[in-house]
Design a protein around this motif. Structure first.
Motif, PDB file in Angstrom:
ATOM      1  N   ALA A  41      49.493 -16.890 -39.408  1.00 23.14           N
ATOM      2  CA  ALA A  41      48.445 -16.869 -40.426  1.00 23.14           C
ATOM      3  C   ALA A  41      48.310 -18.272 -41.015  1.00 23.14           C
ATOM      4  O   ALA A  41      49.295 -18.872 -41.441  1.00 23.14           O
ATOM      5  CB  ALA A  41      48.778 -15.866 -41.525  1.00 23.14           C
ATOM      6  N   VAL A  42      47.086 -18.777 -41.041  1.00 21.13           N
ATOM      7  CA  VAL A  42      46.794 -20.088 -41.598  1.00 21.13           C
ATOM      8  C   VAL A  42      45.881 -19.898 -42.798  1.00 21.13           C
ATOM      9  O   VAL A  42      44.896 -19.165 -42.726  1.00 21.13           O
ATOM     10  CB  VAL A  42      46.117 -21.009 -40.551  1.00 21.13           C
ATOM     11  N   ALA A  43      46.218 -20.538 -43.898  1.00 21.73           N
ATOM     12  CA  ALA A  43      45.393 -20.451 -45.107  1.00 21.73           C
ATOM     13  C   ALA A  43      45.444 -21.786 -45.841  1.00 21.73           C
ATOM     14  O   ALA A  43      46.389 -22.563 -45.686  1.00 21.73           O
ATOM     15  CB  ALA A  43      45.897 -19.336 -46.016  1.00 21.73           C
ATOM     16  N   GLN A  65      54.903 -21.380 -13.263  1.00 20.84           N
ATOM     17  CA  GLN A  65      53.515 -21.183 -12.877  1.00 20.84           C
ATOM     18  C   GLN A  65      53.103 -19.708 -12.932  1.00 20.84           C
ATOM     19  O   GLN A  65      51.923 -19.401 -12.937  1.00 20.84           O
ATOM     20  CB  GLN A  65      53.257 -21.752 -11.483  1.00 20.84           C
ATOM     21  N   ASP A  66      54.064 -18.814 -13.005  1.00 17.82           N
ATOM     22  CA  ASP A  66      53.763 -17.388 -13.054  1.00 17.82           C
ATOM     23  C   ASP A  66      53.591 -16.869 -14.474  1.00 17.82           C
ATOM     24  O   ASP A  66      53.447 -15.669 -14.690  1.00 17.82           O
ATOM     25  CB  ASP A  66      54.864 -16.593 -12.345  1.00 17.82           C
ATOM     26  N   VAL A  67      53.629 -17.764 -15.456  1.00 14.05           N
ATOM     27  CA  VAL A  67      53.426 -17.387 -16.853  1.00 14.05           C
ATOM     28  C   VAL A  67      52.027 -17.852 -17.268  1.00 14.05           C
ATOM     29  O   VAL A  67      51.616 -18.957 -16.946  1.00 14.05           O
ATOM     30  CB  VAL A  67      54.505 -18.020 -17.763  1.00 14.05           C
ATOM     31  N   ARG A  68      51.308 -16.997 -17.971  1.00  8.73           N
ATOM     32  CA  ARG A  68      49.956 -17.338 -18.453  1.00  8.73           C
ATOM     33  C   ARG A  68      49.972 -17.327 -19.974  1.00  8.73           C
ATOM     34  O   ARG A  68      50.613 -16.483 -20.592  1.00  8.73           O
ATOM     35  CB  ARG A  68      48.937 -16.333 -17.934  1.00  8.73           C
ATOM     36  N   MET A  69      49.236 -18.270 -20.591  1.00  3.84           N
ATOM     37  CA  MET A  69      49.167 -18.359 -22.048  1.00  3.84           C
ATOM     38  C   MET A  69      47.734 -18.579 -22.492  1.00  3.84           C
ATOM     39  O   MET A  69      46.987 -19.316 -21.853  1.00  3.84           O
ATOM     40  CB  MET A  69      50.043 -19.499 -22.564  1.00  3.84           C
ATOM     41  N   LEU A  70      47.386 -17.944 -23.607  1.00  6.75           N
ATOM     42  CA  LEU A  70      46.046 -18.019 -24.154  1.00  6.75           C
ATOM     43  C   LEU A  70      46.148 -18.131 -25.665  1.00  6.75           C
ATOM     44  O   LEU A  70      46.857 -17.348 -26.303  1.00  6.75           O
ATOM     45  CB  LEU A  70      45.257 -16.748 -23.788  1.00  6.75           C
ATOM     46  N   LEU A  71      45.460 -19.109 -26.251  1.00  9.44           N
ATOM     47  CA  LEU A  71      45.396 -19.260 -27.698  1.00  9.44           C
ATOM     48  C   LEU A  71      44.047 -18.736 -28.163  1.00  9.44           C
ATOM     49  O   LEU A  71      43.010 -19.091 -27.595  1.00  9.44           O
ATOM     50  CB  LEU A  71      45.559 -20.728 -28.103  1.00  9.44           C
ATOM     51  N   VAL A  72      44.061 -17.899 -29.204  1.00  8.77           N
ATOM     52  CA  VAL A  72      42.835 -17.330 -29.758  1.00  8.77           C
ATOM     53  C   VAL A  72      42.768 -17.694 -31.235  1.00  8.77           C
ATOM     54  O   VAL A  72      43.720 -17.464 -31.988  1.00  8.77           O
ATOM     55  CB  VAL A  72      42.792 -15.797 -29.568  1.00  8.77           C
ATOM     56  N   GLY A  73      41.634 -18.284 -31.647  1.00 15.98           N
ATOM     57  CA  GLY A  73      41.436 -18.712 -33.025  1.00 15.98           C
ATOM     58  C   GLY A  73      40.981 -17.578 -33.926  1.00 15.98           C
ATOM     59  O   GLY A  73      40.682 -16.469 -33.458  1.00 15.98           O
ATOM     60  N   PRO A  74      40.910 -17.843 -35.234  1.00 11.73           N
ATOM     61  CA  PRO A  74      40.556 -16.815 -36.211  1.00 11.73           C
ATOM     62  C   PRO A  74      39.195 -16.153 -35.990  1.00 11.73           C
ATOM     63  O   PRO A  74      39.008 -14.995 -36.346  1.00 11.73           O
ATOM     64  CB  PRO A  74      40.558 -17.575 -37.544  1.00 11.73           C
ATOM     65  N   ASP A  75      38.250 -16.871 -35.397  1.00 13.42           N
ATOM     66  CA  ASP A  75      36.929 -16.298 -35.178  1.00 13.42           C
ATOM     67  C   ASP A  75      36.731 -15.794 -33.756  1.00 13.42           C
ATOM     68  O   ASP A  75      35.605 -15.526 -33.333  1.00 13.42           O
ATOM     69  CB  ASP A  75      35.845 -17.320 -35.535  1.00 13.42           C
ATOM     70  N   GLY A  76      37.823 -15.704 -32.978  1.00 12.66           N
ATOM     71  CA  GLY A  76      37.755 -15.149 -31.628  1.00 12.66           C
ATOM     72  C   GLY A  76      37.594 -16.147 -30.503  1.00 12.66           C
ATOM     73  O   GLY A  76      37.570 -15.763 -29.335  1.00 12.66           O
ATOM     74  N   GLU A  77      37.512 -17.446 -30.800  1.00 11.79           N
ATOM     75  CA  GLU A  77      37.457 -18.449 -29.743  1.00 11.79           C
ATOM     76  C   GLU A  77      38.765 -18.365 -28.966  1.00 11.79           C
ATOM     77  O   GLU A  77      39.820 -18.145 -29.545  1.00 11.79           O
ATOM     78  CB  GLU A  77      37.325 -19.867 -30.301  1.00 11.79           C
ATOM     79  N   GLY A 147      35.373 -27.776 -34.548  1.00  9.77           N
ATOM     80  CA  GLY A 147      34.251 -27.295 -35.341  1.00  9.77           C
ATOM     81  C   GLY A 147      34.379 -25.858 -35.806  1.00  9.77           C
ATOM     82  O   GLY A 147      33.457 -25.318 -36.406  1.00  9.77           O
ATOM     83  N   THR A 148      35.513 -25.220 -35.531  1.00 11.43           N
ATOM     84  CA  THR A 148      35.692 -23.822 -35.915  1.00 11.43           C
ATOM     85  C   THR A 148      36.485 -23.709 -37.220  1.00 11.43           C
ATOM     86  O   THR A 148      37.067 -24.678 -37.707  1.00 11.43           O
ATOM     87  CB  THR A 148      36.413 -23.027 -34.805  1.00 11.43           C
ATOM     88  N   ASN A 149      36.545 -22.521 -37.742  1.00 10.05           N
ATOM     89  CA  ASN A 149      37.275 -22.216 -38.970  1.00 10.05           C
ATOM     90  C   ASN A 149      38.788 -22.286 -38.718  1.00 10.05           C
ATOM     91  O   ASN A 149      39.284 -21.600 -37.832  1.00 10.05           O
ATOM     92  CB  ASN A 149      36.881 -20.811 -39.430  1.00 10.05           C
ATOM     93  N   PRO A 150      39.531 -23.084 -39.486  1.00 10.80           N
ATOM     94  CA  PRO A 150      40.978 -23.157 -39.274  1.00 10.80           C
ATOM     95  C   PRO A 150      41.756 -22.000 -39.915  1.00 10.80           C
ATOM     96  O   PRO A 150      42.885 -21.725 -39.535  1.00 10.80           O
ATOM     97  CB  PRO A 150      41.370 -24.479 -39.940  1.00 10.80           C
ATOM     98  N   ASN A 151      41.148 -21.340 -40.902  1.00 10.88           N
ATOM     99  CA  ASN A 151      41.868 -20.331 -41.685  1.00 10.88           C
ATOM    100  C   ASN A 151      41.718 -18.939 -41.092  1.00 10.88           C
ATOM    101  O   ASN A 151      40.628 -18.542 -40.687  1.00 10.88           O
ATOM    102  CB  ASN A 151      41.352 -20.333 -43.127  1.00 10.88           C
ATOM    103  N   GLY A 152      42.839 -18.233 -41.062  1.00 11.20           N
ATOM    104  CA  GLY A 152      42.855 -16.882 -40.523  1.00 11.20           C
ATOM    105  C   GLY A 152      44.021 -16.730 -39.569  1.00 11.20           C
ATOM    106  O   GLY A 152      44.974 -17.509 -39.582  1.00 11.20           O
ATOM    107  N   ILE A 153      43.948 -15.717 -38.732  1.00  9.37           N
ATOM    108  CA  ILE A 153      45.039 -15.417 -37.798  1.00  9.37           C
ATOM    109  C   ILE A 153      44.803 -16.109 -36.460  1.00  9.37           C
ATOM    110  O   ILE A 153      43.782 -15.887 -35.809  1.00  9.37           O
ATOM    111  CB  ILE A 153      45.164 -13.885 -37.577  1.00  9.37           C
TER     112      ILE A 153
END
Length: 189
Positions: A41-43, A65-77, A147-153
């Motif tokens: 959580a970022v606030a 190489q068999d591990v996959r990672m994905l980062l998702v921002g507070p607005d769903g990016e 350019g996205t919102n930094p605050n949220g989960i």
């Protein structure tokens, strides 16, 4: 005599505050890591994201190489940032992913993975990660969050296709923001 002018100044955030989740992520031989996702959580940040970097603390894997990672921002990016070129093991590493790392700082571009700072790398596998991760397509670098919102989960999704591993010390997200234009009035002599 004084002359009065108005202009705008863009104020950049100071430093790169780190937000952490120290909870261990267990990576099974096939399937979702536990927890899935891991959240931070970022606030309290003003403006929009200018730069994002991610750190994995205590990363180990039998086949990176068999591990996959994905980062998702507070607005769903969503963006992938981790894709080693070779399937090498890792043991207790601290890996930081930063688009400003040197061009030759490519993860897995050698006989072994070592702790260090690497450029984010796009995972060319086009399939979506397992639910509840958002569906593909995904952004190709961490700059996708600009350019996205930094605050949220912020959520980190990790899944394995054939490797066993862990991120023993959890993970961190480092955010630089811009507070945007600020109107300033000044008098000049």
């Amino acid at each position: 005599a004084f002359s009065e002018s108005s202009f705008e100044v863009t104020v950049l955030g100071s430093g790169s505050p780190a937000f952490s989740n120290p909870e261990r992520l267990a990576i099974p031989s096939s399937g979702r890591a536990a927890p899935y996702p891991s959240e931070i959580a970022v606030a309290g940040l003003s403006g929009v994201v200018q730069k994002v970097s991610v750190s994995l603390l205590g990363y180990s894997s039998t086949s990176s190489q068999d591990v996959r990672m994905l980062l998702v921002g507070p607005d769903g990016e969503a963006a992938t940032f981790y894709y080693p070129r070779f399937s090498t093991p890792a043991n207790g590493l601290t890996l930081r992913f930063d688009d400003a790392a040197p061009a030759d700082a490519v993860l897995g571009d050698g006989p072994a993975l070592v702790s260090g700072t690497y450029r984010s790398s796009f995972d060319p596998r086009t399939s979506s990660l397992r639910n509840p991760a958002p569906a593909a397509p995904y952004g190709k670098t961490l700059a996708h969050f600009g350019g996205t919102n930094p605050n949220g989960i912020w959520r980190l999704f990790v899944q394995s296709e054939f490797a066993i591993g862990e991120i023993d010390g959890g993970w961190q997200i480092h955010l630089e923001t811009t507070a945007g234009p600020v109107a300033v009035q000044a008098a000049f002599n």
